[in-house]
Design a protein around this motif. Structure first.
Motif, PDB file in Angstrom:
ATOM      1  N   LYS A 169       0.837  -1.205   0.000  1.00  0.00           N
ATOM      2  CA  LYS A 169       0.000   0.000   0.000  1.00  0.00           C
ATOM      3  C   LYS A 169       0.872   1.254   0.000  1.00  0.00           C
ATOM      4  O   LYS A 169       0.636   2.185  -0.781  1.00  0.00           O
ATOM      5  CB  LYS A 169      -0.920   0.009   1.223  1.00  0.00           C
ATOM      6  CG  LYS A 169      -2.009  -1.025   1.174  1.00  0.00           C
ATOM      7  CD  LYS A 169      -2.814  -0.985   2.466  1.00  0.00           C
ATOM      8  CE  LYS A 169      -3.846  -2.077   2.530  1.00  0.00           C
ATOM      9  NZ  LYS A 169      -4.606  -2.051   3.798  1.00  0.00           N
ATOM     10  N   VAL A 173       0.191   2.761  -3.587  1.00  0.00           N
ATOM     11  CA  VAL A 173      -1.059   3.528  -3.526  1.00  0.00           C
ATOM     12  C   VAL A 173      -0.711   4.981  -3.255  1.00  0.00           C
ATOM     13  O   VAL A 173      -0.020   5.293  -2.288  1.00  0.00           O
ATOM     14  CB  VAL A 173      -2.004   2.983  -2.421  1.00  0.00           C
ATOM     15  CG1 VAL A 173      -3.261   3.831  -2.335  1.00  0.00           C
ATOM     16  CG2 VAL A 173      -2.346   1.523  -2.686  1.00  0.00           C
ATOM     17  N   SER A 195      -1.775   7.990  -1.791  1.00  0.00           N
ATOM     18  CA  SER A 195      -2.767   8.528  -0.867  1.00  0.00           C
ATOM     19  C   SER A 195      -2.042   9.073   0.355  1.00  0.00           C
ATOM     20  O   SER A 195      -1.932   8.405   1.382  1.00  0.00           O
ATOM     21  CB  SER A 195      -3.766   7.440  -0.460  1.00  0.00           C
ATOM     22  OG  SER A 195      -4.705   7.964   0.454  1.00  0.00           O
ATOM     23  N   TYR A 246      -8.762  -0.042  -4.043  1.00  0.00           N
ATOM     24  CA  TYR A 246      -7.487  -0.229  -4.723  1.00  0.00           C
ATOM     25  C   TYR A 246      -7.623  -0.984  -6.038  1.00  0.00           C
ATOM     26  O   TYR A 246      -6.627  -1.466  -6.582  1.00  0.00           O
ATOM     27  CB  TYR A 246      -6.490  -0.969  -3.821  1.00  0.00           C
ATOM     28  CG  TYR A 246      -6.307  -0.321  -2.473  1.00  0.00           C
ATOM     29  CD1 TYR A 246      -6.240   1.060  -2.322  1.00  0.00           C
ATOM     30  CD2 TYR A 246      -6.201  -1.097  -1.333  1.00  0.00           C
ATOM     31  CE1 TYR A 246      -6.082   1.642  -1.081  1.00  0.00           C
ATOM     32  CE2 TYR A 246      -6.029  -0.519  -0.081  1.00  0.00           C
ATOM     33  CZ  TYR A 246      -5.975   0.850   0.036  1.00  0.00           C
ATOM     34  OH  TYR A 246      -5.809   1.417   1.267  1.00  0.00           O
ATOM     35  N   VAL A 268      -5.290   0.260  -8.734  1.00  0.00           N
ATOM     36  CA  VAL A 268      -3.854   0.299  -8.436  1.00  0.00           C
ATOM     37  C   VAL A 268      -3.154  -0.874  -9.115  1.00  0.00           C
ATOM     38  O   VAL A 268      -3.626  -2.001  -9.087  1.00  0.00           O
ATOM     39  CB  VAL A 268      -3.615   0.241  -6.906  1.00  0.00           C
ATOM     40  CG1 VAL A 268      -2.124   0.202  -6.597  1.00  0.00           C
ATOM     41  CG2 VAL A 268      -4.270   1.425  -6.212  1.00  0.00           C
TER      42      VAL A 268
END
Length: 154
Positions: free
Chosen positions: A68, A72, A74, A129, A132
């Motif tokens: 993550k 990702v 974020s 996700y 992703v």
């Protein structure tokens, strides 16, 4: 007329904690003739497997949050992921300090692959996700020293 004969129920089956306390007392006092060897062996085997299962679970969690954090975008979530990474690394180190012989186990490519596949399944299953592009294989060092110290996202 048949009469049901109830099987003899052992202390192990009735009260595990009392059985453990009794076994400890028997071992400390050398009362080996009354020791419930069969169940003691079963419990010891369970303890040995427990740390292996715990290491795999912790490694899976670590890889999940590393994936993550690395893939990702974020910024809002980075701190939480990094906290989970740090906490999980501490727990893995604690297990390895208590049982150093598990270092070979946790460094095995087979264990890493299982943990990676589980972590990848988890992150790909999360609704947020879906877009992703997570890698199909781990792109960084897999050895436990790297996993416990390297911030792969830097």
């Amino acid at each position: 007329m048949t009469q049901a004969i109830a099987g003899k129920t052992s202390l192990y089956d009735c009260d595990l904690n009392l059985w453990l306390e009794t076994a400890i007392t028997q071992l400390k006092t050398g009362n080996l003739q009354d020791l419930d060897i069969e169940n003691l062996i079963e419990e010891l085997e369970g303890l040995a497997g427990r740390d292996r299962r715990e290491l795999k679970n912790r490694l899976t969690t670590l890889i999940e949050h590393l994936l993550k954090r690395c893939y990702v975008k974020s910024e809002y979530d980075y701190a939480g992921w990094q906290t989970t990474i740090a906490r999980t690394r501490i727990k893995i180190r604690d297990i390895l300090r208590q049982s150093p012989s598990l270092k070979n186990y946790v460094n095995s490519p087979e264990l890493f692959q299982q943990a990676f596949e589980d972590a990848l399944f988890i992150v790909k299953s999360e609704v947020g996700y879906k877009s992703v592009k997570f890698p199909d294989s781990w792109e960084f060092n897999q050895d436990i020293e790297s996993m416990l110290s390297v911030n792969f996202w830097e």
